[in-house]
Motif scaffolding. Structure first.
Motif, PDB file in Angstrom:
ATOM      1  N   ASP A  27       0.955  -1.258  -0.027  1.00 14.75           N
ATOM      2  CA  ASP A  27       0.195  -0.049  -0.089  1.00 14.75           C
ATOM      3  C   ASP A  27       0.901   1.078  -0.009  1.00 14.75           C
ATOM      4  OD1 ASP A  27      -3.120  -0.275   0.417  1.00 14.75           O
ATOM      5  OD2 ASP A  27      -2.649   1.553   1.657  1.00 14.75           O
ATOM      6  N   SER A 219      -9.877   6.856  -4.519  1.00 12.42           N
ATOM      7  CA  SER A 219      -9.740   5.528  -4.781  1.00 12.42           C
ATOM      8  C   SER A 219     -10.937   5.352  -5.729  1.00 12.42           C
ATOM      9  CB  SER A 219     -10.027   4.469  -3.544  1.00 12.42           C
ATOM     10  OG  SER A 219     -10.046   3.534  -3.897  1.00 12.42           O
ATOM     11  N   LEU A 252      -7.884   7.582 -14.659  1.00  7.01           N
ATOM     12  CA  LEU A 252      -6.384   7.581 -14.024  1.00  7.01           C
ATOM     13  C   LEU A 252      -5.436   8.523 -14.542  1.00  7.01           C
ATOM     14  CD1 LEU A 252      -5.959   3.813 -13.303  1.00  7.01           C
ATOM     15  CD2 LEU A 252      -6.628   5.422 -11.404  1.00  7.01           C
ATOM     16  N   VAL A 260      -5.689   5.845  -6.297  1.00  7.80           N
ATOM     17  CA  VAL A 260      -5.531   4.388  -6.451  1.00  7.80           C
ATOM     18  C   VAL A 260      -6.590   3.575  -7.161  1.00  7.80           C
ATOM     19  CG1 VAL A 260      -3.820   4.267  -4.584  1.00  7.80           C
ATOM     20  CG2 VAL A 260      -6.169   4.157  -4.159  1.00  7.80           C
ATOM     21  N   CYS A 261      -6.419   2.461  -7.519  1.00  7.88           N
ATOM     22  CA  CYS A 261      -7.672   1.717  -8.140  1.00  7.88           C
ATOM     23  C   CYS A 261      -7.382   0.201  -8.108  1.00  7.88           C
ATOM     24  CB  CYS A 261      -7.758   2.223  -9.572  1.00  7.88           C
ATOM     25  SG  CYS A 261      -8.806   1.150 -10.394  1.00  7.88           S
ATOM     26  N   ASP A 262      -8.100  -0.624  -7.479  1.00  4.96           N
ATOM     27  CA  ASP A 262      -7.788  -2.111  -7.404  1.00  4.96           C
ATOM     28  C   ASP A 262      -8.911  -2.558  -8.345  1.00  4.96           C
ATOM     29  OD1 ASP A 262      -7.339  -4.473  -7.031  1.00  4.96           O
ATOM     30  OD2 ASP A 262      -8.191  -4.588  -4.627  1.00  4.96           O
ATOM     31  N   ARG A 287      -2.250  -1.893 -11.440  1.00  6.54           N
ATOM     32  CA  ARG A 287      -1.836  -2.161  -9.933  1.00  6.54           C
ATOM     33  C   ARG A 287      -0.409  -1.578  -9.934  1.00  6.54           C
ATOM     34  NH1 ARG A 287      -3.443  -7.676 -11.607  1.00  6.54           N
ATOM     35  NH2 ARG A 287      -5.448  -7.868 -11.020  1.00  6.54           N
ATOM     36  N   HIS A 289       0.475   1.185 -11.196  1.00  3.01           N
ATOM     37  CA  HIS A 289       0.243   2.768 -11.293  1.00  3.01           C
ATOM     38  C   HIS A 289       0.030   2.893  -9.701  1.00  3.01           C
ATOM     39  CE1 HIS A 289      -2.493   6.072 -11.022  1.00  3.01           C
ATOM     40  NE2 HIS A 289      -1.660   6.602 -11.761  1.00  3.01           N
ATOM     41  N   ASP A 290      -0.751   2.003  -9.163  1.00  3.59           N
ATOM     42  CA  ASP A 290      -1.110   2.515  -7.677  1.00  3.59           C
ATOM     43  C   ASP A 290       0.050   2.774  -6.889  1.00  3.59           C
ATOM     44  OD1 ASP A 290      -3.929   1.888  -7.670  1.00  3.59           O
ATOM     45  OD2 ASP A 290      -3.723   0.439  -6.013  1.00  3.59           O
ATOM     46  N   GLN A 293       2.407   5.821  -8.995  1.00  6.75           N
ATOM     47  CA  GLN A 293       1.407   7.089  -9.325  1.00  6.75           C
ATOM     48  C   GLN A 293       2.173   7.537 -10.800  1.00  6.75           C
ATOM     49  OE1 GLN A 293      -1.207   8.256  -7.599  1.00  6.75           O
ATOM     50  NE2 GLN A 293      -1.232   6.258  -7.084  1.00  6.75           N
TER      51      GLN A 293
END
Ligand code: SF4
Ligand SMILES: [Zn+2]
Length: 325
Positions: A27, A219, A252, A260-262, A287, A289-290, A293
């Protein structure tokens, strides 16, 4: 009678002293990747229980304070000394005392404080955010309060999602949290029902911009077709398609981070999907990119279905005619 028996059978099947799920992953912590522990506790469920895309209601069970403490203790067995972020999800509101009894909440916070966890993330509806509930968390450890704003548009939130609170409610909750030094994560929903693909994408982008000044992190949640929901009934009738992953990429790329994005369920019929051939690669790029960034890799993604996605959006714009929202 039959329902009461079914409920009793369900309770017997479920072990209320074990969490629904627990896993370790990475995270963002102060802009850097950090080890995190995600815990899904089985509570009685969300008191609101009316949102059109949410199927969590079916997962609730009457867990007592001691059950919840036992669930959390069991989840901690999966932790490790490297874990610095703990996310506790209840399929509802951690700060609702009817869902998470005060005794269980306080015991969980106390244990996390003893473990010197650097950040706790909990989800809650804004009505449970008060000076007192926020203080209870922040006096123990830095806490991020995640709120399912879904969209900045009150009409869409009310009519398409049935969320039951306004942007103003969210803004006030955010101020209460920020005044005491906590942080806010705003969930945005990509593709509520009744919106075309293009409308949904534009709504997510404008919502992200509007929510930005009230949120420390955004998110983007890509709508999945969950069981026993309004969205599922529409999907079965061919009136709803989950969002294209291209739309998620577009959001995004267009929104300044952190966002963020799951991509849960990516590539499945019920989840966000493209053509089938490119879904896995795109989900992996999301993922990556989370944690980075960095949008540069997102700009290079391509597949032949990208033109289909664009054409479909144009066709929808024409057939939808006057926009619903
Ligand atoms: S989306 Fe959140 S607020 Fe809405 S019913 Fe589900 S858990 Fe409750
Ligand atoms: Zn494709």
């Amino acid at each position: 009678m039959a329902r009461a028996r079914a409920n009793r059978d369900k309770e017997r099947e479920l072990d209320l002293t074990r969490p629904v799920s627990v896993w370790r992953s990475k995270d963002l912590l102060e802009g850097q990747p950090a080890q995190s522990l995600t815990v899904i506790l089985r509570t009685v469920g969300c008191r609101w229980n009316r949102c059109t895309m949410c199927g969590y209601a079916g997962e609730g069970a009457p867990a007592s304070a001691s059950d919840l403490i036992a669930q959390f203790g069991s989840a901690l067995e999966r932790s490790s000394p490297e874990v610095s972020v703990v996310k506790i999800y209840t399929s509802g509101s951690f700060l609702d005392p009817a869902e998470m009894p005060v005794q269980a909440r306080d015991e969980i916070l106390k244990r996390l404080e003893r473990l010197a966890i650097k950040k706790l993330v909990v989800e809650t509806r804004p009505e449970y955010i008060t000076e007192q509930t926020v203080e209870t968390c922040l006096s123990r450890l830095p806490t991020e309060f995640a709120i399912g704003l879904e969209t900045a548009n009150d009409l869409i939130r009310d009519k398409a999602i049935r969320k039951g609170f306004t942007f103003q409610d969210f803004a006030i909750a955010s101020e209460v949290v920020h005044r005491q030094g906590g942080s806010i994560k705003a969930y945005l929903l990509l593709k509520p029902p009744l919106l075309s693909e293009g409308q949904a994408m534009r709504d997510a982008i404008s919502s992200a911009r509007a929510a930005r000044s009230y949120s420390d992190i955004l998110s983007l949640n890509l709508c999945n077709v969950q069981r026993n929901t309004v969205v599922e009934r529409m999907w079965e009738r061919g009136e709803y398609r989950p969002p294209w992953l291209w739309s998620a990429i577009e959001v995004l790329k267009s929104v300044p981070g952190p966002i963020v994005c799951d991509p849960v369920g990516a590539g499945t019929r019920r989840g966000p999907h493209n053509c089938g051939a490119c879904d896995e690669g795109i989900a992996e790029a999301i993922r990556v990119h989370d944690l980075s960034q960095d949008i540069t890799p997102l700009q290079k993604l391509d597949c032949q279905c990208k033109s289909t996605w664009k054409e479909l959006m144009e066709a929808e714009e024409e057939s939808f005619g006057a926009a619903l929202f």
